[in-house]
Design a protein around this motif. Sequence first.
Motif, PDB file in Angstrom:
ATOM      1  N   THR A   1       0.832  -1.209   0.000  1.00  0.00           N
ATOM      2  CA  THR A   1       0.000   0.000   0.000  1.00  0.00           C
ATOM      3  C   THR A   1       0.864   1.255   0.000  1.00  0.00           C
ATOM      4  OG1 THR A   1      -1.732  -1.191   1.215  1.00  0.00           O
ATOM      5  CG2 THR A   1      -1.835   1.217   1.220  1.00  0.00           C
ATOM      6  N   GLU A   2       1.938   1.244   0.796  1.00  0.00           N
ATOM      7  CA  GLU A   2       2.832   2.400   0.843  1.00  0.00           C
ATOM      8  C   GLU A   2       3.540   2.598  -0.491  1.00  0.00           C
ATOM      9  OE1 GLU A   2       5.412   1.614   4.101  1.00  0.00           O
ATOM     10  OE2 GLU A   2       3.936   2.154   5.638  1.00  0.00           O
ATOM     11  N   MET A   3       3.910   1.508  -1.141  1.00  0.00           N
ATOM     12  CA  MET A   3       4.581   1.628  -2.440  1.00  0.00           C
ATOM     13  C   MET A   3       3.610   2.159  -3.494  1.00  0.00           C
ATOM     14  SD  MET A   3       6.776  -1.189  -4.534  1.00  0.00           S
ATOM     15  CE  MET A   3       7.545  -0.791  -6.108  1.00  0.00           C
ATOM     16  N   ALA A   4       2.373   1.635  -3.496  1.00  0.00           N
ATOM     17  CA  ALA A   4       1.377   2.085  -4.475  1.00  0.00           C
ATOM     18  C   ALA A   4       1.060   3.565  -4.295  1.00  0.00           C
ATOM     19  CB  ALA A   4       0.111   1.247  -4.356  1.00  0.00           C
ATOM     20  N   ALA A   5       1.121   4.040  -3.035  1.00  0.00           N
ATOM     21  CA  ALA A   5       0.803   5.443  -2.750  1.00  0.00           C
ATOM     22  C   ALA A   5       1.839   6.395  -3.340  1.00  0.00           C
ATOM     23  CB  ALA A   5       0.695   5.658  -1.241  1.00  0.00           C
ATOM     24  N   LEU A   6       3.029   5.886  -3.682  1.00  0.00           N
ATOM     25  CA  LEU A   6       4.048   6.732  -4.286  1.00  0.00           C
ATOM     26  C   LEU A   6       3.650   7.184  -5.684  1.00  0.00           C
ATOM     27  CD1 LEU A   6       7.286   4.740  -3.335  1.00  0.00           C
ATOM     28  CD2 LEU A   6       6.444   6.831  -2.247  1.00  0.00           C
ATOM     29  N   PHE A   7       2.837   6.380  -6.352  1.00  0.00           N
ATOM     30  CA  PHE A   7       2.501   6.634  -7.744  1.00  0.00           C
ATOM     31  C   PHE A   7       1.234   7.488  -7.835  1.00  0.00           C
ATOM     32  CE2 PHE A   7       5.228   3.014  -7.791  1.00  0.00           C
ATOM     33  CZ  PHE A   7       5.918   3.085  -9.000  1.00  0.00           C
TER      34      PHE A   7
ATOM     35  N   ARG B   1       0.063   1.117 -14.817  1.00  0.00           N
ATOM     36  CA  ARG B   1      -1.252   0.757 -14.270  1.00  0.00           C
ATOM     37  C   ARG B   1      -1.385  -0.758 -14.121  1.00  0.00           C
ATOM     38  NH1 ARG B   1      -3.163   4.627 -18.046  1.00  0.00           N
ATOM     39  NH2 ARG B   1      -4.075   2.978 -19.345  1.00  0.00           N
ATOM     40  N   THR B   2      -0.932  -1.477 -15.133  1.00  0.00           N
ATOM     41  CA  THR B   2      -1.025  -2.943 -15.078  1.00  0.00           C
ATOM     42  C   THR B   2      -0.174  -3.512 -13.951  1.00  0.00           C
ATOM     43  OG1 THR B   2      -1.373  -3.012 -17.475  1.00  0.00           O
ATOM     44  CG2 THR B   2      -0.721  -5.064 -16.416  1.00  0.00           C
ATOM     45  N   SER B   3       1.035  -2.981 -13.794  1.00  0.00           N
ATOM     46  CA  SER B   3       1.928  -3.463 -12.735  1.00  0.00           C
ATOM     47  C   SER B   3       1.358  -3.160 -11.355  1.00  0.00           C
ATOM     48  CB  SER B   3       3.311  -2.828 -12.892  1.00  0.00           C
ATOM     49  OG  SER B   3       3.881  -3.156 -14.140  1.00  0.00           O
ATOM     50  N   LEU B   4       0.773  -1.965 -11.189  1.00  0.00           N
ATOM     51  CA  LEU B   4       0.175  -1.612  -9.908  1.00  0.00           C
ATOM     52  C   LEU B   4      -1.032  -2.495  -9.600  1.00  0.00           C
ATOM     53  CD1 LEU B   4       0.382   2.284 -10.014  1.00  0.00           C
ATOM     54  CD2 LEU B   4       1.562   0.777  -8.416  1.00  0.00           C
ATOM     55  N   ARG B   5      -1.828  -2.808 -10.624  1.00  0.00           N
ATOM     56  CA  ARG B   5      -2.972  -3.705 -10.398  1.00  0.00           C
ATOM     57  C   ARG B   5      -2.496  -5.075  -9.936  1.00  0.00           C
ATOM     58  NH1 ARG B   5      -5.410  -1.356 -15.080  1.00  0.00           N
ATOM     59  NH2 ARG B   5      -4.662  -3.079 -16.372  1.00  0.00           N
ATOM     60  N   LEU B   6      -1.460  -5.591 -10.597  1.00  0.00           N
ATOM     61  CA  LEU B   6      -0.927  -6.892 -10.192  1.00  0.00           C
ATOM     62  C   LEU B   6      -0.386  -6.831  -8.771  1.00  0.00           C
ATOM     63  CD1 LEU B   6      -0.133  -9.810 -10.840  1.00  0.00           C
ATOM     64  CD2 LEU B   6       2.017  -8.935 -11.770  1.00  0.00           C
ATOM     65  N   LEU B   7       0.322  -5.760  -8.456  1.00  0.00           N
ATOM     66  CA  LEU B   7       0.927  -5.623  -7.129  1.00  0.00           C
ATOM     67  C   LEU B   7      -0.133  -5.622  -6.033  1.00  0.00           C
ATOM     68  CD1 LEU B   7       3.686  -4.948  -5.625  1.00  0.00           C
ATOM     69  CD2 LEU B   7       2.914  -2.569  -5.720  1.00  0.00           C
ATOM     70  N   THR B   8      -1.132  -4.747  -6.171  1.00  0.00           N
ATOM     71  CA  THR B   8      -2.113  -4.585  -5.094  1.00  0.00           C
ATOM     72  C   THR B   8      -3.106  -5.740  -5.036  1.00  0.00           C
ATOM     73  OG1 THR B   8      -3.475  -3.221  -6.568  1.00  0.00           O
ATOM     74  CG2 THR B   8      -1.945  -2.078  -5.115  1.00  0.00           C
ATOM     75  N   SER B   9      -3.522  -6.236  -6.193  1.00  0.00           N
ATOM     76  CA  SER B   9      -4.477  -7.340  -6.167  1.00  0.00           C
ATOM     77  C   SER B   9      -3.834  -8.618  -5.636  1.00  0.00           C
ATOM     78  CB  SER B   9      -5.056  -7.586  -7.562  1.00  0.00           C
ATOM     79  OG  SER B   9      -4.040  -7.940  -8.483  1.00  0.00           O
ATOM     80  N   SER B  10      -2.546  -8.819  -5.925  1.00  0.00           N
ATOM     81  CA  SER B  10      -1.837  -9.993  -5.398  1.00  0.00           C
ATOM     82  C   SER B  10      -1.696  -9.903  -3.885  1.00  0.00           C
ATOM     83  CB  SER B  10      -0.463 -10.125  -6.060  1.00  0.00           C
ATOM     84  OG  SER B  10      -0.590 -10.332  -7.447  1.00  0.00           O
ATOM     85  N   ALA B  11      -1.495  -8.687  -3.371  1.00  0.00           N
ATOM     86  CA  ALA B  11      -1.412  -8.509  -1.917  1.00  0.00           C
ATOM     87  C   ALA B  11      -2.750  -8.824  -1.264  1.00  0.00           C
ATOM     88  CB  ALA B  11      -0.982  -7.081  -1.592  1.00  0.00           C
ATOM     89  N   TYR B  12      -3.846  -8.420  -1.926  1.00  0.00           N
ATOM     90  CA  TYR B  12      -5.176  -8.753  -1.397  1.00  0.00           C
ATOM     91  C   TYR B  12      -5.410 -10.262  -1.434  1.00  0.00           C
ATOM     92  CZ  TYR B  12     -10.217  -9.481  -1.390  1.00  0.00           C
ATOM     93  OH  TYR B  12     -11.463  -9.961  -1.123  1.00  0.00           O
ATOM     94  N   ARG B  13      -5.048 -10.896  -2.546  1.00  0.00           N
ATOM     95  CA  ARG B  13      -5.202 -12.352  -2.656  1.00  0.00           C
ATOM     96  C   ARG B  13      -4.375 -13.067  -1.588  1.00  0.00           C
ATOM     97  NH1 ARG B  13      -3.060 -13.866  -8.109  1.00  0.00           N
ATOM     98  NH2 ARG B  13      -3.362 -15.959  -7.294  1.00  0.00           N
ATOM     99  N   LEU B  14      -3.170 -12.537  -1.348  1.00  0.00           N
ATOM    100  CA  LEU B  14      -2.293 -13.141  -0.344  1.00  0.00           C
ATOM    101  C   LEU B  14      -2.969 -13.136   1.020  1.00  0.00           C
ATOM    102  CD1 LEU B  14       0.477 -14.282   0.459  1.00  0.00           C
ATOM    103  CD2 LEU B  14       1.226 -11.923   0.811  1.00  0.00           C
ATOM    104  N   GLN B  15      -3.575 -12.023   1.401  1.00  0.00           N
ATOM    105  CA  GLN B  15      -4.280 -11.968   2.685  1.00  0.00           C
ATOM    106  C   GLN B  15      -5.422 -12.978   2.740  1.00  0.00           C
ATOM    107  OE1 GLN B  15      -5.121  -7.624   3.136  1.00  0.00           O
ATOM    108  NE2 GLN B  15      -4.042  -7.871   5.074  1.00  0.00           N
TER     109      GLN B  15
END
Length: 646
Positions: A568-574, A584-598
């Motif tokens: 979340t902190e990394m995504a907030a930089l952008f 946009r695609t990389s950020l979607r993969l990053l944040t959605s994968s973190a949600y899936r991980l939880q």
Amino acid sequence: MAKRLRSSELCADCSAQDPCWASINRGILICDECCSVHRSLGRHISQVRHLKHTPWPPTLLQMVETLYNNGANSIWEHSLLDPASVMSGRRKANPQDKVHPNKAEFIRAKYQMLAFVHRLPCREDDSVTAKDLSKQLHSSVRTGNLETCLRLLSLGAQANFFHPEKGNTPLHVAAKAGQTLQAELLAVYGADPGTQDSNGKTPVDYARQGGHHELAERLVEIQYELTDRLAFYLCGRKPEHKNGQHFVIPQMADRRLSLDLSELAKAAKKKLQSLSNHLFEELAMDVYDEVDRRETDAVWLATQNHSTLVTETTVVPFLPVNPEYSSTRNQGRQKLARFNAHEFATLVIDILSDAKRRQQGNPVSGSKENVELILKSISNQHSSESQDNDQPDYDSVASDEDTDLETNAAKSNRQKSLDSDLSDGPVTAQEYMQVKNALVASEVKIQQLMKVNINLSDELRVMQKKASKLEKQSSVSESDYDNPTAPLELEETGSGRKGRQRSIIWQGEGSIPEDTDTAPSSSLPSTEDVIRKTEQITKNIQELLRAAQENKHDSYIPCSERIHVAVTEMAALFPKKPKSELVRTSLRLLTSSAYRLQSECKKTLPVETCPTTDIQLVTQQVIQCAYDIAKAAKQLVTITTKENNN
């Protein structure tokens, strides 16, 4: 039909001599070692078949041979043929390379990421490009140039494309022209022989009208491929389509075990019949894939003859995850591997019976059930019959709905079955082999899981080394098989009966929301800030991997929470709406994968909360999510470095 190998034939992936397997949808021949990797990718990526020990429709084998001999492999290795690739250090695998990680990484890059295929110039409207490619395919299938059509399919042409001006599909054109091998290729990529053109005629009609009777018969076989394969799996014979017989419905040999006598079985069959046609088709396709997995496993073990390759990579224990499908469907697909022979045969027979009923036009009532519930019903129904059946019952792989669907009676029955299995009675040879096979499969899953851990740890170490060099370098050197300038949302060229698959990015609750009121921004954060946040993510992922390796499952949730905070902190930089589609695609993969991980880590709650959780399966999913996060973070580092240095 057996395949006679020529000494000149080489594996398409590592150039080993005398390849024994074929990847049908890729049009290539591969060796045993490379085949072991292909099988782990799933049929949506590669459909493998042994050249000698698997039955082949003659024209399908001819299609694969023609593609192989005409250089179909160059489609998948296009950029590697460029001399600049040698200078950059990119190369294909060789026979001396280890299966893991060398060959496996190359094969995944080649077929899963499509890292080396020719890329079209980017256009704003991808649908126009796909339409243009499909029109080219429509024109090309009247000729015998198979590799041209495979290239178009690899770029995004649709096998079932309905030409608005011509009023038909590519398969209509191929059938009318008598192009049998083109029809085989289109069918592999999902073309439907039953589709009607604007005149109400099917490809079968045009083949017969043109006097191409063998092609017409083959198209009918393709139309019934799914049910034919299921019937052949159970009883070793197929319907005689020439005589108008389109279904073979096997019966249970032992009437004492016939599920017609079970009220639970009748209820499960009724639920199956209540499925909508769409859900029933999905279930039938999944069972088809499971049949393929079981049959290919049998050939694999028979041909390897207990070689070291079996102990290293061995069987595929369950259907690999297809990112095109929902998590619920993927869980249901993996549950199929836990059905014993009697349970699975029952399910196959019920599907064949209901497919025939539906094909004959009998009405289907509205569905209030889902596939998960049906699979559970069939799996649980044997608990009271297991005394008459030598085959043990297996608990299903955990799903999100398990705690809601499992009744007290089912729990009691499973406990009775477990008590029976632990009795001190005599053990038959059949029971011994079943236990032995189950242990082997379990060991395989653990080995594969540990290899994934090792591969991910290596990937993260490489990423950290690159990140530390970024402060001193003006550009980042890419790894052999990464393609960071290409979109992550790539066209998959695997094919099921639904046609081509797209490896889509998960767009769940963790996706980057689109802010329609915000203008697109081309500004990016500093490279140093992105590297700093990436290091935090990497450190937390490594803690998660250590917990997985040490079986500290209670650490999953706190680790996933720390990773989510770092992401979340990394995504907030952008910026809220980056101008770059790749960002946009990389950020979607990053944040959605973190949600899936939880979400996956929450499945490791105490046993009393989720009693049927398969912890190995959960761990595998957790590691995959972590891997996706690491890849996305690395790609964002690469993008910001290049942009800030320009």
